[in-house]
Design a protein around this motif. Structure first.
Motif, mmCIF file in Angstrom:
data_model
loop_
_atom_site.group_PDB
_atom_site.id
_atom_site.type_symbol
_atom_site.label_atom_id
_atom_site.label_comp_id
_atom_site.label_asym_id
_atom_site.label_seq_id
_atom_site.Cartn_x
_atom_site.Cartn_y
_atom_site.Cartn_z
ATOM 1 N N UNK A 48 0.830 -1.205 0.000
ATOM 2 C CA UNK A 48 0.000 0.000 0.000
ATOM 3 C C UNK A 48 0.869 1.262 0.000
ATOM 4 N N UNK A 49 1.925 1.249 0.785
ATOM 5 C CA UNK A 49 2.814 2.415 0.848
ATOM 6 C C UNK A 49 3.576 2.633 -0.456
ATOM 7 N N UNK A 50 3.875 1.552 -1.168
ATOM 8 C CA UNK A 50 4.525 1.690 -2.472
ATOM 9 C C UNK A 50 3.564 2.278 -3.499
ATOM 10 N N UNK A 51 2.323 1.810 -3.482
ATOM 11 C CA UNK A 51 1.332 2.317 -4.436
ATOM 12 C C UNK A 51 1.081 3.803 -4.206
ATOM 13 N N UNK A 52 1.043 4.209 -2.945
ATOM 14 C CA UNK A 52 0.827 5.624 -2.635
ATOM 15 C C UNK A 52 2.100 6.451 -2.799
ATOM 16 N N UNK A 53 3.222 5.762 -3.092
ATOM 17 C CA UNK A 53 4.529 6.410 -3.292
ATOM 18 C C UNK A 53 5.042 7.117 -2.046
ATOM 19 N N UNK A 54 4.647 6.641 -0.883
ATOM 20 C CA UNK A 54 5.219 7.173 0.352
ATOM 21 C C UNK A 54 6.579 6.554 0.631
ATOM 22 N N UNK A 55 6.842 5.400 0.014
ATOM 23 C CA UNK A 55 8.172 4.814 0.089
ATOM 24 C C UNK A 55 8.604 4.448 -1.328
ATOM 25 N N UNK A 56 9.911 4.559 -1.630
ATOM 26 C CA UNK A 56 10.372 4.248 -2.993
ATOM 27 C C UNK A 56 10.422 2.743 -3.220
ATOM 28 N N UNK A 57 10.240 2.329 -4.463
ATOM 29 C CA UNK A 57 10.339 0.916 -4.803
ATOM 30 C C UNK A 57 11.751 0.602 -5.285
ATOM 31 N N UNK A 71 8.075 7.317 -12.157
ATOM 32 C CA UNK A 71 8.772 8.290 -13.006
ATOM 33 C C UNK A 71 8.475 9.737 -12.620
ATOM 34 N N UNK A 72 7.572 9.946 -11.666
ATOM 35 C CA UNK A 72 7.130 11.303 -11.353
ATOM 36 C C UNK A 72 8.045 11.969 -10.329
ATOM 37 N N UNK A 73 8.125 13.300 -10.413
ATOM 38 C CA UNK A 73 8.867 14.074 -9.416
ATOM 39 C C UNK A 73 8.077 14.111 -8.110
ATOM 40 N N UNK A 74 8.716 14.569 -7.040
ATOM 41 C CA UNK A 74 8.036 14.634 -5.748
ATOM 42 C C UNK A 74 6.850 15.594 -5.804
ATOM 43 N N UNK A 75 7.002 16.709 -6.498
ATOM 44 C CA UNK A 75 5.888 17.659 -6.643
ATOM 45 C C UNK A 75 4.729 17.021 -7.397
ATOM 46 N N UNK A 80 -0.658 13.946 -7.308
ATOM 47 C CA UNK A 80 -1.361 12.680 -7.497
ATOM 48 C C UNK A 80 -2.020 12.247 -6.191
ATOM 49 N N UNK A 81 -1.278 12.341 -5.085
ATOM 50 C CA UNK A 81 -1.839 11.936 -3.789
ATOM 51 C C UNK A 81 -3.038 12.789 -3.411
ATOM 52 N N UNK A 82 -2.972 14.085 -3.716
ATOM 53 C CA UNK A 82 -4.057 14.984 -3.323
ATOM 54 C C UNK A 82 -5.265 14.888 -4.238
ATOM 55 N N UNK A 83 -5.039 14.659 -5.527
ATOM 56 C CA UNK A 83 -6.128 14.759 -6.497
ATOM 57 C C UNK A 83 -6.603 13.433 -7.072
ATOM 58 N N UNK A 84 -5.720 12.430 -7.085
ATOM 59 C CA UNK A 84 -6.091 11.184 -7.751
ATOM 60 C C UNK A 84 -6.132 9.982 -6.829
ATOM 61 N N UNK A 85 -5.652 10.143 -5.603
ATOM 62 C CA UNK A 85 -5.730 9.097 -4.599
ATOM 63 C C UNK A 85 -6.520 9.601 -3.395
ATOM 64 N N UNK A 86 -7.389 8.758 -2.877
ATOM 65 C CA UNK A 86 -8.075 9.051 -1.623
ATOM 66 C C UNK A 86 -7.622 8.051 -0.576
ATOM 67 N N UNK A 87 -7.460 8.489 0.661
ATOM 68 C CA UNK A 87 -6.906 7.626 1.697
ATOM 69 C C UNK A 87 -7.885 7.463 2.860
#
Length: 247
Positions: A48-57, A71-75, A80-87
């Motif tokens: 789950x943390x990898x999918x949310x990109x809170x930890x690197x793979x 491939x995405x930058x941190x910004x 993505x976390x704010x607009x395309x993922x809900x937690x």
């Protein structure tokens, strides 16, 4: 919607490397309600943390919509976390100083996207999840089940592509757990939500369309509900868990 391909993740502790995810591959289609189960240490939360990109793979691919997340930058990931993922988290993570309605609006407030349409969306979500009567109350004034329904509504405020739920019924009694699962069902039916839930609870998982069972960092078995009724599907999940124990 979501594709995970040959995902590897390890942790370094001193001179020892612990491989947690060992080539996990799975997909979640639009409008699906999918659960991940498995024993402690199987890699559920790490996945789950990898999918949310809170930890690197370490290696592999995670694709959300048409975006390769690695491939995405941190910004870009923050957007993505704010607009395309809900937690949705086990401990709700509501802000005590905000009302239920304000908590639901929080992702839009953080993203600076609060409009009259967003506020109407918050009111719609309150109605869908049966929390209109408490929308002006504070978290300390409502029950655990109501808090989690508020958290589900908050996860949906920005029309995310995917909801990630981490043990959402873990701190709830059976009545509140059922109310939360019902809220996921309502989100899927009324709002076409796509939900990916990590859980240890076979009762909660039995409401899903599909359950992916992890063991030792890999996908051990996948069970599809199909036309099976909920109780029979829960029995099949429990049988699978027993089989895992025998192996």
């Amino acid at each position: 919607m979501l594709t995970v391909k040959d995902l590897h993740k390890s942790y370094q502790v001193g001179k020892t490397t612990y491989e947690v995810l060992k080539g996990v591959s799975l997909t979640v289609e639009k409008g699906e309600f999918v659960a991940v189960m498995g024993p402690s240490g199987s890699g559920k939360t790490t996945l789950l943390n990898c999918i949310s990109c809170y930890i690197p793979i370490d290696s592999g691919e995670i694709t959300l919509g048409e975006k390769q997340l690695a491939d995405l930058s941190e910004d870009a990931l923050a957007k993505v976390r704010n607009r395309q993922l809900g937690f949705v988290f086990q401990d709700f993570l509501l802000l005590d100083g905000l009302t239920v309605r304000e908590n639901i609006l929080l992702p839009a407030i953080i993203g600076g996207t609060v409009t009259s349409q967003t506020e109407a969306r918050a009111d719609q979500l309150c109605d869908v999840f049966g929390i209109t009567a408490i929308r002006d109350k504070y978290p300390a004034e409502i029950s655990g089940g109501e808090k989690q329904r508020c958290a589900v509504a908050r996860a949906l405020i920005n029309h995310p592509l995917l909801i990630l739920a981490d043990e959402p019924t873990g701190n709830l009694d059976s009545k509140s757990s059922r109310a939360v699962i019902r809220s996921f069902e309502q989100a899927k039916a009324s709002l076409e939500a796509t939900i990916f839930m990590v859980t240890h609870d076979s009762f909660a998982a039995s409401f899903c369309d599909r359950v992916v069972i992890l063991r030792d960092g890999g996908v051990w078995r996948t069970l599809e509900k199909g036309s099976t009724d909920r109780a029979a599907f829960q029995d099949a999940l429990l049988d699978a868990i027993r089989d895992m124990g025998k192996e």
